[in-house]
Design an enzyme around this catalytic site. Structure first.
Site, PDB file in Angstrom:
ATOM      1  N   CYS A 124     -21.311  44.251 -19.497  1.00 22.59           N
ATOM      2  CA  CYS A 124     -19.923  43.905 -19.180  1.00 22.59           C
ATOM      3  C   CYS A 124     -19.044  44.898 -19.938  1.00 22.59           C
ATOM      4  O   CYS A 124     -19.272  46.100 -19.830  1.00 22.59           O
ATOM      5  CB  CYS A 124     -19.623  42.448 -19.538  1.00 22.59           C
TER       6      CYS A 124
ATOM      7  N   GLY B 171     -20.362  43.675 -24.056  1.00 21.04           N
ATOM      8  CA  GLY B 171     -21.775  43.331 -23.993  1.00 21.04           C
ATOM      9  C   GLY B 171     -22.160  42.158 -24.857  1.00 21.04           C
ATOM     10  O   GLY B 171     -23.338  42.023 -25.226  1.00 21.04           O
ATOM     11  N   TRP B 172     -21.211  41.260 -25.178  1.00 20.58           N
ATOM     12  CA  TRP B 172     -21.585  40.122 -26.022  1.00 20.58           C
ATOM     13  C   TRP B 172     -21.110  38.775 -25.478  1.00 20.58           C
ATOM     14  O   TRP B 172     -21.180  37.771 -26.180  1.00 20.58           O
ATOM     15  CB  TRP B 172     -21.121  40.323 -27.457  1.00 20.58           C
ATOM     16  N   ASP B 173     -20.654  38.704 -24.228  1.00 13.94           N
ATOM     17  CA  ASP B 173     -20.302  37.430 -23.592  1.00 13.94           C
ATOM     18  C   ASP B 173     -21.022  37.281 -22.250  1.00 13.94           C
ATOM     19  O   ASP B 173     -21.980  36.538 -22.133  1.00 13.94           O
ATOM     20  CB  ASP B 173     -18.785  37.326 -23.396  1.00 13.94           C
ATOM     21  N   ARG B 174     -20.534  37.984 -21.246  1.00 11.21           N
ATOM     22  CA  ARG B 174     -21.168  37.897 -19.930  1.00 11.21           C
ATOM     23  C   ARG B 174     -22.573  38.494 -19.929  1.00 11.21           C
ATOM     24  O   ARG B 174     -23.476  37.987 -19.241  1.00 11.21           O
ATOM     25  CB  ARG B 174     -20.301  38.631 -18.899  1.00 11.21           C
TER      26      ARG B 174
ATOM     27  N   ARG C  53     -14.981  32.013 -29.966  1.00 10.78           N
ATOM     28  CA  ARG C  53     -14.970  31.423 -28.627  1.00 10.78           C
ATOM     29  C   ARG C  53     -14.758  29.909 -28.697  1.00 10.78           C
ATOM     30  O   ARG C  53     -14.030  29.340 -27.880  1.00 10.78           O
ATOM     31  CB  ARG C  53     -16.283  31.728 -27.901  1.00 10.78           C
TER      32      ARG C  53
END
Length: 538
Positions: free
Chosen positions: A330, A333-336, A382
């Protein structure tokens, strides 16, 4: 420790589950979620009480990887390569038996691979380089951030130049990025050719052919500057030899709406008309023929259907006939990215194609720890914003238990003759369902924690299907495998929700004006399906 033997990593013995009891819980899962919900992992933070917890988490990951694979370790002890990647980056080399682990011979030169990584990392946002994380059928499934744009690339190269005494370790050879390269705009093409050239070399080293971009933007813009780019808009078309897929998927901010709707993803549709959304869905035709999906309708899909269809696409690539690997990314590179990496890992595990010796509690620990925590997902931030993409991932498992998502189904279609049609899986399951309750409601699924689930004890492999003669026996084995898949994913989901509700649950619920703790617990319980509601279940 470069070239670490998987045998030494697998020294901890696997504990047998007691029969007749609930699915065993991974002893450290509660501690992992507690630590995860308190602080973001940083590779350089290795001291104190928190550091000892992280060390236990890292050690456990290496043990779990070592059960089924021989691997080497790329050292990143102080975040020297990337500050929010694991301190022990696992490079899976091949599947192994217990006997093979004692004679492990590495197939890679870790020092050379590390050098290539050091040279390529500047090409990616936040230095989050292309990293292999799953090995299936000899193919690497990789993750990364998107490509760095002009703003970040010059910002980091200039910072490295001035604060390292005029030299950057990532460019320590005769082709160093010189001071002239870093002059604003004077050497754009030269610098991009250099850093993206190393990125492409790393992709080719890992045999990656398919690049799946989840960004809803072509480029990420901040303060009027392009801070990130992507392969699909590389002006010099450096990535033309790769198969590029643009599959835009909502960012973590969208998952606040998921939480605000009491964790109901059904009917939740992203607003594609927003100004910053400019990346269209683009998939080569040859990858869509067998999926029977109307991709032109993607903007009308709700969150469930969109996630399901994207996962089907990724699984079809992984199960293709070629030997090429896959990169998913994404922006950072650390959520989706971990969402889909985790779903891929769990789906392939449920089919018995990877991590074949791991029990549900163990694969859950591995994917939470490695795919999410150690790769820098900011759960604390989050949760504070209500952007519960992490929770969504594991609650979503109830939507991928069917044969549609099974790699075994794809293999079966390729190998079995047309006469072996017989009953459908749905026909068989209608006869076996008995009085189990809804398979899509946690109200009934959660009872699995209180039952002995027969499908959890063994691991089904596709090789077992191939050894059975075609016909009724083959179909029976296939049906058994798919039934096992459903049971295993349900157990992972149940184990996650049980531990999550006891560790992170309250932090996921906004403060009550009355301060009633009971009300907070009840709201979360209803949201995740631990309590029934009069209207619907999760």
């Amino acid at each position: 420790m470069a070239g670490t033997r998987a045998a030494s990593a697998a020294s901890a013995g696997s504990s047998a589950s007691s029969s007749g009891n609930p699915p065993p819980q991974e002893p450290g899962l509660g501690e992992l979620l507690e630590e995860f919900s308190r602080t973001q992992y940083r590779a350089k933070d290795g001291s104190g009480a928190s550091g000892s917890k992280v060390e236990r988490i890292e050690k456990r990951c290496l043990e779990l990887f070592g059960r089924d694979y021989c691997f080497s370790v790329i050292p990143n002890m102080n975040g020297d390569i990337c500050g929010h990647y694991p301190r022990h980056i696992v490079f899976l080399e091949y599947e192994s038996s217990e006997k093979e682990k004692d004679t492990f011979e590495s197939t890679v030169q870790v020092s050379k691979l590390q050098d290539l990584i050091n040279r390529s990392k500047m090409a990616r946002c936040r230095g989050r380089f292309v990293c292999p994380v799953i090995l299936v059928k000899g193919k690497h499934i990789c993750r990364s951030a998107t490509l760095a744009g002009w703003g970040e690339l010059y910002g980091r190269s200039g910072y490295n130049y001035f604060f390292s005494g005029g030299a950057d370790d990532a460019w320590a050879d005769v082709e160093d990025v010189t001071e002239e390269d870093c002059a604003l705009r004077s050497g754009d093409t030269h610098l991009f050719d250099k850093v993206r050239g190393y990125d492409i070399r790393l992709l080719r080293y890992l045999s990656v052919k398919y690049i799946c971009d989840l960004m809803v933007e072509n480029k990420k813009v901040k303060f009027g500057m392009n801070v990130t780019s992507s392969e699909k808009v590389d002006k010099a078309q450096r990535y033309a030899d790769f198969t590029l897929l643009s599959i835009p998927y909502p960012g973590c901010e969208f998952f606040k709406e998921y939480k605000d709707r009491d964790y109901m993803a059904e009917g939740l549709i992203f607003n594609w008309k927003q100004d910053y959304v400019d990346a269209p869905l683009s998939i080569p035709d040859f990858l869509t023929h067998s999926l029977n999906i109307d991709w032109s309708q993607y903007q009308s899909w709700d969150l469930v259907q969109q996630t399901q269809n994207y996962l089907k696409l990724l699984l079809s690539i992984v199960n293709g006939d070629d030997d090429s690997g896959l990169l998913v990314h994404c922006i950072s590179g650390w959520d989706r990215t971990p969402l889909f990496i985790s779903l891929l890992r769990l789906s392939l595990w449920a089919d018995g194609l990877i991590h074949t010796s791991l029990k549900p509690a163990e694969i859950l620990y591995l994917t939470v720890a490695y795919d999410w925590f150690l790769f820098g997902h900011m759960l604390v931030d989050r949760l504070s914003k209500g952007e519960e993409i992490f929770f969504f991932c594991f609650n979503f498992l109830k939507h991928i238990t069917s044969e549609e998502f099974s790699a075994l189904k794809i293999q079966r279609r390729k190998s079995l003759p047309a006469r072996d049609a017989g009953f459908t899986l749905e026909d068989i399951c209608m006869l076996r369902r008995k009085d189990r309750g809804s398979t899509t409601s946690l109200g009934s699924d959660f009872s699995l924690v209180m039952e002995n689930s027969p499908g959890a004890a063994g691991s089904f492999t596709y090789e077992a299907v191939e050894l059975v003669p075609a016909g009724a026996q083959t179909q029976a084995a296939w049906i058994a495998a798919l039934s096992n898949r459903e049971t295993r994913l349900q157990e992972v989901r149940s184990a996650f929700l049980a531990t999550y509700s006891s560790t992170v649950g309250l932090r996921a619920v906004p403060p009550s004006p009355s301060g009633a703790i009971g009300g907070l617990l009840e709201q979360f319980a209803r949201g995740v399906g631990l309590r029934g509601t009069s209207s619907s279940t999760l």
